[in-house]
Write a protein that holds these residues in place. Structure first.
Motif, short mmCIF file in Angstrom:
data_model
loop_
_atom_site.label_atom_id
_atom_site.label_comp_id
_atom_site.label_asym_id
_atom_site.label_seq_id
_atom_site.Cartn_x
_atom_site.Cartn_y
_atom_site.Cartn_z
N VAL A 90 -7.38 16.32 -10.81
CA VAL A 90 -7.59 17.36 -9.78
C VAL A 90 -6.85 16.97 -8.46
O VAL A 90 -6.64 17.88 -7.72
CB VAL A 90 -8.97 17.47 -9.19
CG1 VAL A 90 -9.76 18.21 -10.54
CG2 VAL A 90 -9.62 16.21 -8.66
N SER A 91 -6.27 15.69 -8.26
CA SER A 91 -5.38 15.35 -7.14
C SER A 91 -4.65 14.29 -7.57
O SER A 91 -4.94 13.18 -8.20
CB SER A 91 -6.52 14.88 -6.11
OG SER A 91 -6.02 14.69 -4.89
N THR A 92 -3.37 14.30 -6.74
CA THR A 92 -2.69 12.91 -6.97
C THR A 92 -1.96 12.76 -5.67
O THR A 92 -1.87 13.74 -4.88
CB THR A 92 -1.46 13.25 -8.24
OG1 THR A 92 -0.58 14.49 -7.63
CG2 THR A 92 -2.25 13.75 -9.47
N GLY A 93 -1.32 11.75 -5.44
CA GLY A 93 -0.46 11.38 -4.15
C GLY A 93 -0.21 10.12 -4.35
O GLY A 93 -0.23 9.00 -5.04
N THR A 94 0.51 9.47 -3.23
CA THR A 94 0.80 8.02 -2.92
C THR A 94 0.31 7.45 -1.57
O THR A 94 0.02 8.44 -0.72
CB THR A 94 2.69 7.96 -3.05
OG1 THR A 94 2.95 8.72 -1.87
CG2 THR A 94 3.05 8.78 -4.38
N PRO B 39 0.83 -1.28 -0.06
CA PRO B 39 0.01 0.01 -0.07
C PRO B 39 0.83 1.34 -0.03
O PRO B 39 0.37 2.20 -0.67
CB PRO B 39 -0.81 -0.32 1.39
CG PRO B 39 -0.88 -1.57 1.43
CD PRO B 39 0.38 -2.26 1.19
N VAL B 40 1.92 1.22 0.60
CA VAL B 40 2.87 2.55 0.43
C VAL B 40 3.35 2.96 -0.64
O VAL B 40 3.34 4.15 -0.88
CB VAL B 40 3.84 2.34 1.74
CG1 VAL B 40 4.97 1.34 1.31
CG2 VAL B 40 4.71 3.66 2.06
N ASP B 41 3.48 2.01 -1.67
CA ASP B 41 4.03 2.14 -2.67
C ASP B 41 3.02 2.71 -3.98
O ASP B 41 3.18 3.05 -4.90
CB ASP B 41 4.59 1.10 -3.39
CG ASP B 41 5.92 0.92 -2.55
OD1 ASP B 41 6.48 1.90 -2.04
OD2 ASP B 41 6.39 -0.37 -2.29
N VAL B 42 1.61 2.55 -3.59
CA VAL B 42 0.57 2.88 -4.56
C VAL B 42 0.71 4.42 -4.86
O VAL B 42 0.80 5.32 -4.26
CB VAL B 42 -0.87 2.63 -3.89
CG1 VAL B 42 -2.25 3.02 -4.84
CG2 VAL B 42 -0.92 1.18 -3.82
N ALA B 43 0.46 4.57 -6.13
CA ALA B 43 0.31 6.03 -6.69
C ALA B 43 -1.05 6.16 -7.32
O ALA B 43 -1.65 5.15 -7.84
CB ALA B 43 1.29 6.13 -7.84
#
Length: 272
Positions: free
Chosen positions: A199-203, A185-189
């Motif tokens: 409108v939104s991005t993250g990891t 999960p920590v690596d999900v983009a």
């Protein structure tokens, strides 16, 4: 939990419960409740939430899981707190991938993309450490949370949002299920679009450093309050990127690497 139950009978807690209940029933957002319970009185805020939960269950709703909020350090700083919060997910808040949320179903809706986890075992005993929590997770799935506030203009403090069931509204789960052996999960983009525009991005790292660690926090908090997480429940682990307002007629899609996509629409006439 006894302390929380006792607190639900305090006059200021009852008044906050009644104000939020009226807002939900009428569809008209209300004034903040911090004038009644304070900005950061944790016990009072969760007591209001507990009273609202009790009323929902008495009316026939079933608890489907929990949502974790305020997992971003930036949002915590904005509200002047140093910890996340959580709210209750009810069965009538769930929508399927591709559904359209009816007009007015969520007050002042805002969308955010998350990783949801479904539990295969209880988290009630033991150390509730990372290893135990990972073992208790049956699978991860892409999710959209549609946050909603009964507080007019989203004018919220920590106490307001906790009392208002952590600004819960609705949620949508994707269809691709992945075990933690298949995805980290920590690596999900994540990329979220509204009507095709990003409108939104993250990891995954944006969610308390690791979405699994958010579930660890929740498991301990839920047990401390006397209502531990149970097998079969859904946990929305927290936003991977900024939350965005949505309007009637909008379509929101989130793409999460390794977990596919999840989409929801908003019917014309919905309150924005």
């Amino acid at each position: 939990m006894n302390e929380t139950i006792a607190a639900t009978r305090r006059p200021e807690v009852v008044a906050a419960f009644e104000r939020l209940t009226q807002a939900a029933a009428s569809g008209v957002p209300c004034a903040p409740v911090r004038d009644l319970i304070g900005r950061d009185d944790l016990a009072a805020a969760y007591a209001v939430q507990a009273a609202l939960t009790e009323a929902r269950v008495a009316a026939g709703a079933r608890i489907a899981g929990r949502k974790i909020g305020l997992t971003s350090e930036a949002v915590q700083r904005q509200l002047g707190v140093d910890q996340p919060d959580f709210g209750i997910l009810f069965d009538d808040m769930a929508y399927a991938d591709g559904d359209v949320i009816p007009a007015g179903r969520v007050l002042q809706p805002r969308a955010e993309a998350e990783i949801a986890f479904v539990l295969r075992s209880d988290l009630a005993e033991g150390p509730l450490d990372t290893a135990q929590v990972r073992d208790a997770i049956a699978y991860a799935v892409a999710a959209l949370e549609v946050c909603g506030s009964r507080i007019a203009g989203w004018d919220i403090s920590f106490g307001d949002t906790v009392a208002d069931n952590a600004s819960s509204g609705a949620y949508v789960l994707g269809t691709e299920r992945r075990t933690l052996d298949a995805i980290e999960p920590v690596d999900v983009a994540m990329s979220m679009t509204v009507n095709g525009a990003e409108v939104s991005t993250g990891t995954g790292a944006a969610c308390m450093g690791d979405p699994v660690e958010a579930v660890v926090w929740l498991a301990r908090m839920a047990r401390d309050l006397g209502e531990p997480l149970r097998a079969g429940q859904v946990v929305l682990s927290g936003a991977l990127g900024p939350m965005r307002p949505v309007a009637p007629g909008d379509t929101v899609t989130a793409a999460l690497s390794g977990l596919g996509t999840v989409t929801v629409g908003f019917a014309e006439g919905a309150t924005a």
